[in-house]
Design an enzyme around this catalytic site. Sequence first.
Site, PDB file in Angstrom:
ATOM      1  N   LYS A 173      86.835  91.450  47.163  1.00  0.00           N
ATOM      2  CA  LYS A 173      87.796  90.601  47.579  1.00  0.00           C
ATOM      3  C   LYS A 173      87.443  89.455  48.375  1.00  0.00           C
ATOM      4  O   LYS A 173      87.577  88.376  48.159  1.00  0.00           O
ATOM      5  CB  LYS A 173      89.071  91.211  48.517  1.00  0.00           C
ATOM      6  CG  LYS A 173      90.028  90.495  49.044  1.00  0.00           C
ATOM      7  CD  LYS A 173      91.027  91.266  49.996  1.00  0.00           C
ATOM      8  CE  LYS A 173      90.571  91.627  51.347  1.00  0.00           C
ATOM      9  NZ  LYS A 173      90.811  90.484  52.421  1.00  0.00           N
ATOM     10  N   ASN A 174      86.750  89.663  49.413  1.00  0.00           N
ATOM     11  CA  ASN A 174      86.187  88.731  50.401  1.00  0.00           C
ATOM     12  C   ASN A 174      85.248  87.817  49.744  1.00  0.00           C
ATOM     13  O   ASN A 174      85.301  86.692  50.195  1.00  0.00           O
ATOM     14  CB  ASN A 174      85.492  89.252  51.738  1.00  0.00           C
ATOM     15  CG  ASN A 174      86.777  89.963  52.525  1.00  0.00           C
ATOM     16  OD1 ASN A 174      87.751  89.572  52.189  1.00  0.00           O
ATOM     17  ND2 ASN A 174      86.419  90.728  53.491  1.00  0.00           N
ATOM     18  N   ASP A 234      85.223  96.440  59.031  1.00  0.00           N
ATOM     19  CA  ASP A 234      86.195  96.746  58.202  1.00  0.00           C
ATOM     20  C   ASP A 234      86.118  98.401  57.542  1.00  0.00           C
ATOM     21  O   ASP A 234      86.884  98.678  56.933  1.00  0.00           O
ATOM     22  CB  ASP A 234      86.015  95.913  56.905  1.00  0.00           C
ATOM     23  CG  ASP A 234      86.583  94.292  57.092  1.00  0.00           C
ATOM     24  OD1 ASP A 234      87.101  94.259  58.256  1.00  0.00           O
ATOM     25  OD2 ASP A 234      86.581  93.765  56.070  1.00  0.00           O
ATOM     26  N   CYS A 268      95.120  89.590  58.900  1.00  0.00           N
ATOM     27  CA  CYS A 268      95.479  90.789  59.819  1.00  0.00           C
ATOM     28  C   CYS A 268      95.332  90.534  61.284  1.00  0.00           C
ATOM     29  O   CYS A 268      94.598  89.726  61.622  1.00  0.00           O
ATOM     30  CB  CYS A 268      94.412  92.067  59.466  1.00  0.00           C
ATOM     31  SG  CYS A 268      94.820  92.849  57.737  1.00  0.00           S
ATOM     32  N   ARG A 319      90.852  86.073  66.633  1.00  0.00           N
ATOM     33  CA  ARG A 319      90.171  85.194  65.393  1.00  0.00           C
ATOM     34  C   ARG A 319      90.218  83.793  65.573  1.00  0.00           C
ATOM     35  O   ARG A 319      90.798  83.061  64.497  1.00  0.00           O
ATOM     36  CB  ARG A 319      90.968  85.717  64.184  1.00  0.00           C
ATOM     37  CG  ARG A 319      91.080  87.335  64.189  1.00  0.00           C
ATOM     38  CD  ARG A 319      91.537  87.721  62.819  1.00  0.00           C
ATOM     39  NE  ARG A 319      90.515  87.782  61.801  1.00  0.00           N
ATOM     40  CZ  ARG A 319      90.709  88.461  60.566  1.00  0.00           C
ATOM     41  NH1 ARG A 319      92.040  88.886  60.419  1.00  0.00           N
ATOM     42  NH2 ARG A 319      89.837  88.352  59.571  1.00  0.00           N
ATOM     43  N   ARG A 332      97.383  93.953  49.672  1.00  0.00           N
ATOM     44  CA  ARG A 332      96.691  92.656  49.725  1.00  0.00           C
ATOM     45  C   ARG A 332      95.107  92.859  49.259  1.00  0.00           C
ATOM     46  O   ARG A 332      94.559  91.805  48.816  1.00  0.00           O
ATOM     47  CB  ARG A 332      96.427  92.118  51.305  1.00  0.00           C
ATOM     48  CG  ARG A 332      98.008  91.376  51.568  1.00  0.00           C
ATOM     49  CD  ARG A 332      97.679  91.186  52.878  1.00  0.00           C
ATOM     50  NE  ARG A 332      96.300  90.526  53.276  1.00  0.00           N
ATOM     51  CZ  ARG A 332      96.154  90.505  54.446  1.00  0.00           C
ATOM     52  NH1 ARG A 332      96.694  90.576  55.576  1.00  0.00           N
ATOM     53  NH2 ARG A 332      94.652  90.110  54.772  1.00  0.00           N
TER      54      ARG A 332
END
Length: 430
Positions: free
Chosen positions: A22-23, A305, A117, A122, A397
């Site tokens: 995904k990333n 993660d 999230c 961040r 997601r």
Amino acid sequence: MEQYVIKGGIPLNGDVTISGAKNAALGILAASIMTNEKVRVNNAPYVNDIIVMLDAIEEMGGTVERIDEHTVVISGKGIDSRTAGNDSLRNIRAGYYFIGALLGKSGYARVPLPGGCDIGSRPIDQHIKGFKALGADVKIENGIVIAKADHLRAAHIYFDVVSVGATINLMMASCMAEGQTILENVAKEPHIVDVANFLNSMGAKIKGAGTDTIRIVGVPRLMSTEYDIIPDQIEAGTFMCMAAATKGDITVRNVIPKHLESIGAKLVEMGNKVYFHNDTARVIGVSNQTHTDIKTLPYPGFPTDMQPQITTILCLAEGTSVVTENIFENRFRYVDELRLMGAQVKVEGNVAVVEGIDAFQSANLRAPDLRAGAALVMAALAADGISTVTDISYILRGYEDFDKKIRGLGGQIELCDDDRDVTKFRLRIG
Ligand code: UD1
């Protein structure tokens, strides 16, 4: 209310195939608009964050041909850099990649501030510092980042913190800047290397991705390419942990073992059996797992993660484990949910002290974010009895076919839309 209903206590056994990362896909899709020629991206995961990115590309005036669930052909030709970003883009972190992509392509970007999230403050100061070093004027007005430059010039940029997002954003912003840009103290995650390889396949000249220093020689333009995204390190790690949590035997297919070394090493320290082959990782979860300590760090350290997933299995390991979260300050919110299942965890600042218990009890749980949501599903799979996990939009997601893949391993889990579905599931499984 959409939720997962899970009957746990069954060891998960069998094979599961991992989707595209995904990333990496988020960076690659943003980078794909940097040329006006067509770009074909294969092995993109079919998850909501990716759907949002593709919708955003269309809303900006780009063209997205969806060949199948995992393959898209993108053209950035019609993109108007002044109208970037839809509302849903605010909900995902990676929307900020359009700043680097648009600035690098056309010298102008107008993109909503990133969401994602809630795992910490961040900030994006390192991204902004980098764009400014390349000669851009950057301001934030009403939650929108506006970056512009008449002419981007190469720069020597030293990041104050190791940031995945800032590294990818600056690789994109500088790949058509005049001269040689040097990025120091960069992130080395597998998806950094994948985005760099993708940009190079479009004609960029990026060297050193995967090390502390990346050098980028600006090229006049980027071109058409076809590219296969790497497998998802975190999805793979999550299924590896599921074998340990349920004392099962799972072979995780379509992985790059090198990316999973830190996760595999911790599972072995806990007493589990881990076997890597060419593109598979097999984990056999043993019944008497023992405590270990975890410190999250940038790659090749233990990934933040994977912190909720490993903490969850440490709850069931004999003895006292200490988990230190070094990347995000707000990443232990799921611990309250684990406590509902009987977990004994004390959190002080960025440290969780876990006292192992024999078993989780079933409970009704709420996912506080993407990875913690996956960890709670895993806890429910380990617990005898029926549990529920709500707020699963977070999980959707980032995990493709999560419930289907778990069912493929013998897990009893159903995505239920309403109470009627829940009753039907309960009746079916008895
Ligand atoms: C990415 C991943 C996320 C992962 C994280 C760390 C995506 C879409 N998301 O997030 O899943 O958890 O990497 O591996 O790829 N920081 C600053 N200033 C900045 C940028 C970051 O102080 O300008 C700090 C952050 O607050 C954090 C640390 O640096 O403490 C790392 O953040 P970063 O690597 O940038 O994470 P993301 O790119 O947001």
